[in-house]
Design an enzyme around this catalytic site. Structure first.
Site: not given
Ligand code: ADP
Ligand code: MG
Ligand code: MG
Length: 902
Positions: A29, A98, A107, A109, A343, A459, A582, A786, A788-790, A854, A874
């Site tokens: 980020k 952030r 989701g 952290m 990203r 498991h 075989r 050849s 036979g890695t098993n 193989c 191969y």
């Molecule tokens: P995640 O990694 O879970 O996407 P983010 O750090 O991107 O978390 O932030 C969660 C939400 O908060 C995102 O939708 C982001 O756009 C919004 N957000 C983060 N920083 C700011 C900021 N400085 N101003 C407005 N919105 C923000």
């Molecule tokens: Mg985000």
């Molecule tokens: Mg988040």
């Protein structure tokens, strides 16, 4: 760092100081925020605290020296730039804190918005927004909620309940109907919740809020769900997360504000176009949290044309710049667009191929880079049959896609019932909370496995992947009651015998039978779809990238095939020969009788008669295979398994004999058989009389096979074909074993081949550690190796595969003793080292020695890269894996600087 280091360690980077290649240090980020800043895109100003600061904090339990002062300095310059001070009562600067690791962990952290608000600055914020009290109190209540939850571990539901209560009191479902007074009341309620759970008041000091939030982000790296996620995704545990401190911009200022997400192409199909969601008058998390209905991004054009056009322009620039699908978060504050994140976006397997193909067409990347951006695991996914989900089917639950495939069948809850029903010809899905080693037979019998607990290394998951069986694990919406033979999901009861369908790729669970359709990619490989003339973008992209992989790869790809039919299919999939044929199945079925005669023979004549009867049958087997593989090498392995596998089981035989004796029947033959089985019983059959040892002990056995191979080759060649047999001796540990077999074989070959022009090579498997360690000597007698890695893995680790995978591998994976089963992906350090030694010493003794593999590793993506590095000629794998191996061999051969697109 050395203690006497005088230059202070740099822990904080302004956005203007970073760039996209600093992901290790700044996290994904932070690196991308810096990149966008430098591209001149409108990113709110801010700074990034490095992953190194996080690691230092996590190891010592306190912020490293110098960090506080660096944060202070960067905060001051941010305040200067914004013309506001953090949490200032009159005109506050607010920031978001952030998380952001090197690899995105959606989701997993924490993020806290609106840091800097308190009982006084909330008034200043309202004034800043032209007296918008509603906005100010809405922002404040969000801060207490996020801060409480993520920094102080206050249960999130408590805040949600209070919000629901406020909405109910107002007689509304919509949070926008809450006015400033309602929200002020909500802030009071939130503060009480906060105090109740933490034993302290909500912190009013802005800088304290900031420091606590930063610390919470550091700590979120080791939160349990993050740890579990990393293990599943194989993300190293020691990377740490960076922390981004970003000036807040506000999407919740009114109807002319809002927030959204966008993709530059469809991450599902790869299709070009604008994809995304927008939500007016909302802040960050609202879009994904689903509190109100978002609108498709295209509608933003009507709402705010200027921002929309600007966004499209930035999206095009980002794609151009990253040369890939980008995933974007943005906010509009009173008609002004702000970019908050980008990203390289995640995508489905199909989209990965389609997008790579499009980017080549658009001239953004070359074919090498396209090849680099797809992988064998994605291709394998595209080769599984899929559910045809065009109509009424809605999933009732979603677990983890633990082992891919699509399976429908009757629900059973016990291993025994699974075995019973399967024996009656039913498809069954074994449903358990989690499986254990006692369920093994049921798992083998079932079409698919569904569990309500456990992740990718449980498991059930490990064993199912080992068996290539569809499995969904950890579908925790299922309430499984094994004694009552039912489970409850989404309010519905599913009893034993009811039909369910599971998708081991997506983890989705459906009630009833979902129809399955074949994979178009398989149809293409089988030659029934012409890539040049069909309008399927996926098939065209696969064709194009595969063609490039074939052009680039150095490794040849052969197949493991025991019949002409398998050989033909593998050839269509691109196999360039057979690496392992075989011969044991050729001794089963109606030939058992002959094999029993061979084993029971008490005189030379009896044994020779049995072998003479087997010879023409074997010859026909080989003729069939050589014809299908015309012109390509076929490696035939001489008989390998312990002989008792061809005889009835001891217990059964003993019972039969006893019963027959009781009845006074003539049991002479059965008794002889029983005696032979007793004699041949072995405590450790896999380490007993098998492989080359059989050939040395049973006169004429190998000779018969060698003769059949040579005669078949001569016949095929005489009738206008071209047979290229390679005879492979299994389980050799010492060169003397091979020399003995070879001397006899060469005599037979010379006699049979005559002037036919047929050439027969003689080589050996390297599958016993001693063979790898004495490869220099063995190479003197072998025309090829050849691996036979098993067996090499079994004997290298001392694991009996059939016993260990079900019994304790899940525990080894859980403990991280290995990251993946060594039977799935070659253990580079141990077993791989044996391969390396044997390859080097073998080639030193016999330059140009032909080397192949193989074992099942021949079709495993990571292992293919290893075999490329070691310099094998191969790999050989099951027919279905041939395209995967071709692709990965191509990828192994190219070197690019492409991005790490995890
Ligand atoms: P995640 O990694 O879970 O996407 P983010 O750090 O991107 O978390 O932030 C969660 C939400 O908060 C995102 O939708 C982001 O756009 C919004 N957000 C983060 N920083 C700011 C900021 N400085 N101003 C407005 N919105 C923000
Ligand atoms: Mg985000
Ligand atoms: Mg988040």
């Amino acid at each position: 760092m050395a203690a006497q280091e005088t230059v202070e360690h740099k822990y904080v980077y302004d956005f203007a100081e970073g760039n996209k290649d600093l992901k290790d240090l700044l996290g994904g980020k932070g690196a991308n925020l810096a990149e966008m800043t430098n591209l001149g895109l409108p990113v709110p100003p801010g700074f990034t605290i490095t992953t190194e600061a996080c690691k230092a904090y996590l190891t010592t339990g306190r912020e490293p020296d110098g960090l506080a002062a660096q944060i202070e300095a960067h905060l001051e310059s941010l305040e200067r730039e914004m013309g506001r001070k953090l949490g200032d009562p009159q005109d506050p600067l607010l920031v978001s804190v952030r998380s952001g690791a090197k690899f995105s962990m959606p989701g997993m952290m924490e993020t806290v918005l609106n840091v800097g608000l308190n009982d006084r600055s909330v008034v200043g914020l309202s004034a800043q927004a032209g007296g918008n009290d509603r906005f100010a109190w809405d922002s404040y209540r969000r801060l207490i909620q996020m801060f409480g939850k993520t920094v102080c571990e206050v249960p999130g539901e408590e805040f949600e309940h209070a919000l629901d209560d406020a909405k109910r009191a107002k007689g509304t479902q919509n949070d926008l109907d809450l006015d400033a007074d309602d929200l002020r009341g909500l802030v009071d309620a939130y503060k009480k919740i906060f105090a109740k759970h933490t034993g302290r008041e909500f912190p009013q000091e802005p800088r304290e809020q900031l420091d606590l939030a930063i610390r919470a982000v550091f700590e979120s790296w080791n939160a349990e769900r993050a740890v579990v996620y990393r293990r599943q995704e194989r993300i190293p545990a020691d990377l740490g997360t960076a922390v981004n401190v970003v000036a807040m911009v506000f999407g919740n200022l009114g109807a002319d504000s809002g927030t959204g997400v966008a993709f530059t192409r469809d991450p599902g199909s790869g299709a070009q176009g604008i994809y995304g969601d927008y939500l007016a008058n909302a802040q960050g998390e609202d879009v994904v949290a689903g509190i109100r209905n978002t609108v498709p991004l295209q509608e933003l054009e009507q709402i705010d044309k200027k921002s929309y056009d600007e966004l499209l322009d930035y999206m095009a620039r980002l794609e151009e710049h990253y040369k890939d699908l980008c995933d974007i978060e943005f906010t509009i504050e009173r008609g002004k667009l702000w970019m908050l994140q980008t990203r390289v976006g995640k995508r489905t397997a199909a989209a990965a191929f389609v997008i790579a193909g499009q980017l080549v067409d658009e001239g953004l990347i070359d074919l090498d880079e396209a090849l680099h951006r797809v992988n064998g695991a994605q291709l394998a996914q595209l080769m599984f049959p899929r559910f045809r989900l065009d109509h009424e089917f809605q999933p009732v639950a979603k677990g983890i896609g633990a082992s891919p495939g699509a399976a429908s069948g009757k629900v059973v809850f016990t291993s025994a019932r699974a075995v019973e029903l399967a024996a009656e010809g039913e498809s069954v899905i074994l449903v358990r909370r989690e499986t254990n080693p006692d369920d093994l037979n049921g798992m083998i019998a079932a079409k698919g496995i569904l569990t309500s607990r456990g992740g990718k290394t449980s498991h059930a998951a490990v064993v199912a992947r080992g068996m290539g069986k569809t499995c969904v694990s950890g579908a925790d919406e299922l309430d499984v009651n094994v004694p009552a033979k039912k489970f409850i999901v989404a309010g519905q009861t599913v009893n034993e015998g009811d039909v369910v369908s599971i998708d081991g790729t997506t983890g989705k669970v459906y009630l009833g039978e979902v129809p399955v359709m074949p994979s178009e990619v398989v149809q293409y490989f089988e030659g029934s779809l012409d890539p040049e003339h069909i309008d399927n973008p996926l098939v065209r992209a696969v064709h194009r990238i595969m063609t490039h992989a074939d052009a680039k790869r150095r490794l040849l790809v052969r197949t493991n095939a025991d019949t002409g039919a398998d050989a033909a299919r593998a050839r269509r999939f691109g196999a360039e020969g057979i690496g392992l044929c075989r011969t044991e199945h050729m001794f089963l079925g109606d030939r058992r009788e002959l094999v029993e005669r061979l084993i029971l023979a008490s005189t030379d004549e009896e044994r020779e008669a049995a072998l003479a009867a087997l010879l023409p049958l074997q010859r026909e087997d080989f003729i069939d295979i050589f014809r299908e593989m015309d012109g390509l090498p076929v490696t035939v392995r001489l008989i390998d398994p312990p002989l008792h596998e061809f005889l009835p089981p001891l217990e059964q035989l003993a019972v039969n004999v006893a019963v027959a004796q009781e009845r006074g029947e003539d049991v002479a033959k059965e008794e002889a058989l029983l005696a032979a089985v007793r004699r041949m019983h072995e405590e450790n059959p896999m380490l007993g009389l098998r492989g080359v040892r059989l050939g040395l002990v049973i006169p004429g056995l190998f000779a018969m096979q060698v003769r059949a191979i040579a005669e078949a080759a001569v016949e095929v060649t005489r009738s206008g074909g071209s047979a290229c047999p390679e005879i492979m001796v299994p389980l050799v540990g010492a060169v003397q074993e091979l020399e003995t077999v070879r001397a006899e074989a060469e005599k037979i070959i010379a006699e049979v081949v005559g002037d036919s022009g047929v050439e027969v090579l003689i080589g050996t498997m390297i599958e016993v550690p001693r063979a790898a360690l004495t490869a220099g000597q063995i190479a003197e007698a072998a025309q090829f190796f050849s691996f036979g890695t098993n067996d090499l893995t079994q004997m290298g680790w001392g694991f009996s595969r059939d016993d260990v995978e079900g019994a304790f591998f899940w525990r080894y994976l859980e403990l991280g003793i290995f990251g993946i089963s060594p039977f799935e992906s070659i253990d580079r350090e141990g077993v791989g080292r044996l391969v390396r030694i044997a390859a080097e010493e073998g080639r030193a003794a016999r330059p140009g020695l032909k080397l192949g593999v193989c074992g099942e590793h021949g079709g495993d993506p990571d292992s293919v890269h290893f075999f490329h590095e070691v310099g094998l000629d191969y790999v050989s794998c099951s027919p279905f894996r041939v395209p995967v191996a071709r692709l990965e061999a191509g990828r192994a051969a190219i070197t690019t600087t492409g991005s790490d697109s995890r």
